[in-house]
Design an enzyme around this catalytic site. Structure first.
Site, PDB file in Angstrom:
ATOM      1  N   LYS A  55       0.850  -1.197   0.000  1.00 52.20           N
ATOM      2  CA  LYS A  55       0.000   0.000   0.000  1.00 52.20           C
ATOM      3  C   LYS A  55       0.887   1.249   0.000  1.00 52.20           C
ATOM      4  CE  LYS A  55      -3.985   1.702   2.733  1.00 52.20           C
ATOM      5  NZ  LYS A  55      -4.885   1.353   3.856  1.00 52.20           N
ATOM      6  N   SER A 115      -9.685   1.492   2.906  1.00 49.57           N
ATOM      7  CA  SER A 115      -8.800   2.275   2.075  1.00 49.57           C
ATOM      8  C   SER A 115      -7.752   1.440   1.328  1.00 49.57           C
ATOM      9  CB  SER A 115      -8.086   3.325   2.926  1.00 49.57           C
ATOM     10  OG  SER A 115      -7.255   2.713   3.887  1.00 49.57           O
ATOM     11  N   SER A 125      -9.915  -1.062   7.097  1.00 52.58           N
ATOM     12  CA  SER A 125      -9.362  -0.783   5.766  1.00 52.58           C
ATOM     13  C   SER A 125      -8.653  -1.950   5.098  1.00 52.58           C
ATOM     14  CB  SER A 125      -8.405   0.408   5.835  1.00 52.58           C
ATOM     15  OG  SER A 125      -9.142   1.594   5.908  1.00 52.58           O
TER      16      SER A 125
END
Lengths: 102, 487
Positions: free
Chosen positions: B80, B155, B179
């Protein structure tokens, strides 16, 4: 329940160092009122005598030996800076004798 | 010819370590796959083709020389955008960190390199991990591989989409209020949020420091266990990392749940829960019951307050953490500022997107004089009540089973009201507030062909039991989900 006004939004934006245009301020008045109204549900609960939980694990201060250790090289530390002179981070003047920032 | 991008991390590692395939061949398979499909998905924000191939070739030379290799040897992974890497950029998918090259690797990055994982690149996310749909990225849109009109969740939407589109074998995301688990549910993959403190947060750009935790997204539970074996452990660089030995989580994957008591919290089976999701989750509880688990009803009475607590605590912490992005030391600076104050204001106003600004505003407000006690302190007290709910429930059961999200993935742009979006995290937030581990695993498809996730929540530092039950379900559910039709 507190109601957020346009003046409140402008004040908080100042604290947060954000410059919001009129449309953003108007939108935030509406959104923050909605969100904070939802949060009022917490007042349904009696939390008298309840200890606040700041963290999921018990934290204690951690000390280390006061030893000199290698740190980032200056060149690497400055590499990400938008403006530098190979020695320092460069920022606009903080003290302005002509009455700007103080 | 074997399509290595269709294999699990465990299969790849075994084949690479045994010399049955070169790490370079596996890496090329994934890079070709990225080139073939990621234009439609938009999971990757940067791909390190040359570096990944060089890393794989170096690994192959070591294998040929008879050297021992790491537990993720040759496994192509993605990270990420908020996990620091000296390779490429670390942007948090924000304009304010555009072009930022981290001077150091996150501890997790170092551990993955030491484990001989192949770093393919970085994947998209909601800016600074604020969002439930990856629509808040300043970089690009990411689509759900199961339906390109739908969001991948957020996310860690790029991470989940990379697994579902078979463009990475394991991806590493972060979970502040769900997330990892919510995008895993939306994209039909496995996502594990470890116990707070299990994994070092050093080099994870902070959103809400008391909630953030790095974890893996993977194709199956075995790969999640393999990843956990690598990333867990005490880190002297992170005072909040727990000083506990790292167990071999793969040993927990016994295939049975006999003797386990699994609690179904009545507060999670509410009206907002879609009927399809409810049916699939209840059926999954039945699978575990058939395998020898005892299903009991438990109560988590303060569940309904979790979203309100979270959206006070997380923005409050975020407003403090994001104050560091001031245009001085890294990232973007507004070019036209006459003095320092103007530089701060113009940089933050132009560098942060609308959702980040909204949360900074909320956080600043709830911490401001006159409101601290009414909002922030009150929320932290209710957080205690939520934690106590779990303590009481875990006196009656070993695990808690819930849906991961109320509905399958929604269409892009469908949720324009922030509060409506926040309520999407209603089933995942409580575990972050309590600091306990939870996993999302696929439990079927909706009538429209979208994945649905099942969540298993464990006691603090009991990831082994979470993984054991998730693996048992995976082995015995008989799911025939197939894969997204991407070609």
């Amino acid at each position: 329940m507190s109601t957020i006004t346009q003046a409140d939004v402008a004040y908080v934006a100042g604290l947060a160092q954000l410059d919001l245009d009129a449309a953003a301020k108007a939108r935030l008045v509406h959104e923050m009122n909605d969100i904070l109204a939802y949060m009022e549900k917490l007042n349904e609960l009696d939390t008298g005598g309840v200890e606040p939980m700041m963290h999921a694990m018990a934290l204690t201060n951690v000390f280390r030996e006061d030893e000199v250790k290698p740190s980032l090289e200056r060149e690497i530390a400055l590499r990400g800076a938008p403006v530098h002179d190979n020695e320092f981070f460069i920022v606009p003047k903080i003290l302005d004798t002509e009455g700007g920032d103080a | 010819m074997t399509a290595w991008h269709e294999k699990t991390a465990a299969q790849i590692r075994d084949a690479v370590a045994a010399g049955a395939v070169s790490a370079a061949e596996v890496t090329r398979s994934y890079l070709d796959r990225i080139e073939a499909v990621d234009g439609r998905i938009g999971a990757y924000t940067q791909v390190w083709r040359d570096e990944a191939l060089a890393q794989a070739e170096g690994l192959d030379q070591r294998i040929q020389a008879g050297e021992a290799v790491g537990p993720l040897a040759g496994v192509p992974i993605s990270l990420k955008e908020l996990i620091c890497t000296t390779r490429g950029f670390t942007t948090c998918s924000s304009r304010i960190l555009q072009g930022f090259q981290s001077p150091y690797n996150a501890t997790v990055t170092e551990k993955l390199i030491a484990a001989d994982a192949i770093l393919l690149g970085k994947v998209n996310m909601d800016e600074f991990a604020m969002g439930s749909s990856t629509e808040n990225s300043a970089v690009q849109k990411t689509a759900n591989p199961w339906n390109l009109k739908c969001v991948p969740g957020g996310s860690s939407g790029g991470s989940a989409a990379s697994i579902a589109s078979a463009t990475s074998a394991i991806s590493f995301g972060s979970d502040t209020g769900g997330s990892i688990r919510q995008p895993a549910a939306f994209c039909g993959c496995v996502g594990l949020k470890p116990t707070y403190g299990r994994v070092s947060r050093y080099g994870l750009v902070a959103f809400a420091s008391s909630l953030d935790q790095i974890g893996p997204l993977s194709r199956d539970v075995t790969d999640a266990a393999l990843a956990m074996n690598v990333i867990c452990g005490k880190d002297p660089m992170d005072a909040t990392s727990a000083d506990l030995p790292v167990e071999d989580f793969t040993r927990a994957l016994t295939g049975d749940v006999k003797g386990l008591r699994i609690g179904l919290p009545k507060e999670y089976f509410i009206d907002a829960l879609g009927s399809e999701v409810r049916a699939l989750v209840e059926a999954s509880a039945e699978v575990l019951r058939e395998q020898g688990a005892e299903i009991v009803e438990v109560s988590l009475p303060h569940t309904d307050y979790a979203v309100a607590v979270y959206y006070i605590v997380a923005p409050a912490e975020a407003s403090a953490n994001l104050a560091r992005f001031d245009g001085v030391r890294y990232g973007f600076r507004h070019s036209d500022a006459g003095n320092v104050t103007e530089m701060y204001v113009k940089t933050k106003s132009e560098g942060f997107g609308p959702e980040v600004q909204r949360r900074i505003m909320l956080g600043t407000y709830v911490l401001s004089s006159g409101y601290y006690d009414a909002y922030y302190l009150k929320a932290q007290k209710v957080r205690t009540l939520i934690k106590q709910d779990f303590d009481r429930a875990f006196a009656e059961c070993d695990l808690i089973l819930t849906p991961t999200a109320p509905t399958p993935a929604f269409e892009m742009g469908a949720k324009s009201d922030p509060l409506e979006m926040y309520l999407n995290d209603i089933f995942t937030i409580s575990t972050n507030l309590a600091g306990i581990p939870a996993i999302s695993i696929p439990c079927g498809l909706s009538a429209t062909g979208l994945p649905v996730g099942l969540q298993l929540i464990g006691k603090a530092f009991d990831e082994a039991t979470v993984l054991r039950a998730a693996h048992c379900y995976e082995q015995h559910a008989g799911l025939q989900m197939g894969a997204p039709a991407l070609g």
